[in-house]
Motif scaffolding. Structure first.
Motif, PDB file in Angstrom:
ATOM      1  N   ILE A  57      26.949 -37.258  38.246  1.00 51.23           N
ATOM      2  CA  ILE A  57      27.700 -38.486  37.910  1.00 51.23           C
ATOM      3  C   ILE A  57      27.776 -38.627  36.392  1.00 51.23           C
ATOM      4  CG2 ILE A  57      27.671 -41.021  38.000  1.00 51.23           C
ATOM      5  CD1 ILE A  57      26.381 -40.735  40.816  1.00 51.23           C
ATOM      6  N   ASP A  58      26.619 -38.411  35.738  1.00 55.23           N
ATOM      7  CA  ASP A  58      26.574 -38.573  34.280  1.00 55.23           C
ATOM      8  C   ASP A  58      27.460 -37.553  33.559  1.00 55.23           C
ATOM      9  OD1 ASP A  58      24.944 -40.731  34.559  1.00 55.23           O
ATOM     10  OD2 ASP A  58      23.066 -39.614  34.205  1.00 55.23           O
ATOM     11  N   GLU A  59      27.603 -36.392  34.148  1.00 55.29           N
ATOM     12  CA  GLU A  59      28.469 -35.386  33.515  1.00 55.29           C
ATOM     13  C   GLU A  59      29.916 -35.867  33.458  1.00 55.29           C
ATOM     14  OE1 GLU A  59      25.979 -31.598  35.122  1.00 55.29           O
ATOM     15  OE2 GLU A  59      28.148 -31.471  35.343  1.00 55.29           O
ATOM     16  N   GLY A  60      30.242 -36.745  34.360  1.00 56.87           N
ATOM     17  CA  GLY A  60      31.564 -37.389  34.327  1.00 56.87           C
ATOM     18  C   GLY A  60      32.730 -36.455  34.588  1.00 56.87           C
ATOM     19  N   LYS A  61      32.490 -35.322  35.217  1.00 53.66           N
ATOM     20  CA  LYS A  61      33.613 -34.407  35.433  1.00 53.66           C
ATOM     21  C   LYS A  61      33.802 -34.030  36.903  1.00 53.66           C
ATOM     22  CE  LYS A  61      31.136 -30.124  34.568  1.00 53.66           C
ATOM     23  NZ  LYS A  61      31.058 -28.880  33.900  1.00 53.66           N
ATOM     24  N   TRP A  62      33.104 -34.734  37.794  1.00 54.04           N
ATOM     25  CA  TRP A  62      33.214 -34.367  39.215  1.00 54.04           C
ATOM     26  C   TRP A  62      33.931 -35.476  39.974  1.00 54.04           C
ATOM     27  CZ3 TRP A  62      32.113 -29.449  39.555  1.00 54.04           C
ATOM     28  CH2 TRP A  62      31.163 -28.909  38.699  1.00 54.04           C
ATOM     29  N   PHE A  63      35.039 -35.921  39.414  1.00 55.36           N
ATOM     30  CA  PHE A  63      35.716 -37.066  40.042  1.00 55.36           C
ATOM     31  C   PHE A  63      37.043 -36.706  40.713  1.00 55.36           C
ATOM     32  CE2 PHE A  63      36.168 -37.068  35.401  1.00 55.36           C
ATOM     33  CZ  PHE A  63      37.518 -36.763  35.290  1.00 55.36           C
ATOM     34  N   ASP A  64      37.569 -35.511  40.428  1.00 54.47           N
ATOM     35  CA  ASP A  64      38.841 -35.128  41.069  1.00 54.47           C
ATOM     36  C   ASP A  64      38.601 -34.763  42.531  1.00 54.47           C
ATOM     37  OD1 ASP A  64      40.322 -35.398  38.760  1.00 54.47           O
ATOM     38  OD2 ASP A  64      39.905 -33.325  38.129  1.00 54.47           O
TER      39      ASP A  64
END
Ligand SMILES: Cc1ncc(COP(=O)(O)O)c(C=O)c1O
Length: 399
Positions: A57-64
């Motif tokens: 979540i913190d990496e902020g790149k697993w939202f697609d």
């Protein structure tokens, strides 16, 4: 008019869920119910796995939207695990990650079963096998094992049940509801039968793989003569205590993996991205928490075995894996207490809920109406108390 499709109208509600609902109602009234009815680990998800999710979540790149069959690195790690631990030859192209093993099984059934095709279900069986075959308009064919063989369906029984309409077989080992584990020899015999019928697909549900007390877990997919016919189903719910995360997967011949991806692409798409990142941590990190959970289940199995053996007229055996007992309680049918007669396992389960305040599941939900299923994914304290209450309630039933 509120008219449901025939498909849904004809579908039984999950018995495990119905029993849990009744137990909840009692609890809301302040009654202390001990639940032995759910197929759910009572452990929390190991911390390092949850930390993996937080980091994602913190990496902020697993939202697609995730790729429909699952992230490439997760599928690769799963393929490596299957090669290393299960001796199954595969690559990531054979892997499809889904929203729980339940969806994995549905994907496979929808991909291979046509209306009228027969699907052999080793019985006693996990409730959803029946339901999903019904949904695909296939014909469930139950082939029941004998309690003297820990309820394991044999290769001979399988062979006798095969017809020219047989499209698939499905079983779980370790088994829900019986806890039985098919041995290497038993699976070799089953593989031999299947190899004679190349049009039959075997769905081997190995979700309880890590909760196995006999040492060796054998995958049907590891037998070379049937490697092109076996779909191995697995997931993170049981061995990693991740039921709510909803991650399951298959390892299947590529044409089936592709079909499942196509189907999944239309009904759900790729599963939850953060849960997949957590699953990658679960599968690549040290498996010590999983081993510890297994030890706890084994201890509880032995505890419940001793307590069950103290109850008269129960036909029991020693489960080799998973976290269930599935005793034959039919000797109690026809007995009464305070004007209430218990005629079958459904009524016995309800009697135990009402009188012992313990919830168990009727065996009729699993194709064995002479049995009840008790889950021992509960604390030692609850198990001791529950078994005492069951013993007392059964003692009240008189012929
Ligand atoms: C034999 C069996 N297969 C599959 C599942 C479903 O697992 P998941 O939580 O991954 O959907 C269960 C869950 O109870 C099970 O007992």
């Amino acid at each position: 008019m509120n008219k449901l499709s025939d498909r849904i109208a004809g579908l039984a509600e999950s018995a495990t869920i119905a029993m849990a609902q009744k137990a909840r109602e009692y609890k809301e009234k302040g009654i202390n119910i001990i639940s032995l009815s759910l197929g759910e680990p009572d452990f929390s998800t190991p911390k390092h796995i949850a930390e993996g999710a937080k980091a994602a979540i913190d990496e902020g790149k697993w939202f697609d939207y995730s790729p429909v069959p699952g992230y490439g690195d997760l599928r690769k790690a799963l393929a490596e695990k299957l090669q290393r631990e299960n001796n199954i030859k595969c690559t990531e192209n054979n892997i499809v990650v889904s929203t729980g093993a339940k969806q994995s099984i549905a994907n496979v059934m929808y991909s291979i079963v046509n209306p009228g095709d027969e699907v052999i279900i080793f019985s006693p069986y996990w409730v959803s096998y029946q339901a999903v075959v019904q949904l695909t308009e296939g014909i469930p064919v139950e082939v029941k094992g004998d309690i003297s063989n820990n309820f394991k369906t044999t290769a001979e029984q399988l062979e006798a049940a095969i017809t020219d309409k047989t499209r698939a077989i499905i079983y779980s080992s370790p088994s829900n509801p019986t806890g039985a584990v098919w041995s290497r020899e038993e699976l070799a015999a089953i593989a031999k039968v299947l190899a004679k019928h190349k049009n039959i697909i075997a769905i081997a549900d190995e979700i309880y793989e890590y909760i196995n007390f006999v040492g060796e877990h054998v995958s049907l997919g590891s037998f070379p003569e049937v490697a092109d016919q076996v779909v191995t189903v697995n997931g993170f719910s049981k061995g990693h205590a991740m039921t709510g995360w909803r991650i399951g997967y298959i390892c299947a011949p590529e044409w089936i993996a592709k079909a499942c991806t196509k189907y999944q692409g239309q009904i759900t798409s790729g599963t939850n991205s953060i849960a997949q990142r957590a699953a990658l941590v679960a599968i690549t990190a040290d498996q010590e928490p999983t081993r510890k959970m297994k030890e706890a289940y084994l201890r509880r199995r032995n505890l419940v075995l001793d307590l069950l053996n103290e109850i008269p007229d129960i036909k029991n055996y020693t489960p080799s894996g998973a976290f269930y007992f599935f005793p034959d309680v039919s000797a109690y049918f026809g007995r009464s207490s305070e004007g209430r007669t218990v005629n079958n396992a459904d009524e016995l389960a309800m009697y135990l809920l009402d009188v012992a305040h313990v919830s168990v599941v009727t065996g009729s939900a699993f194709g064995a109406p002479e049995c009840i299923r008790l889950s021992y994914a509960a604390s030692d304290e609850d198990l001791k108390e529950a078994l005492k209450r069951i013993k007392d309630a059964l003692a009240k039933l008189k012929k």
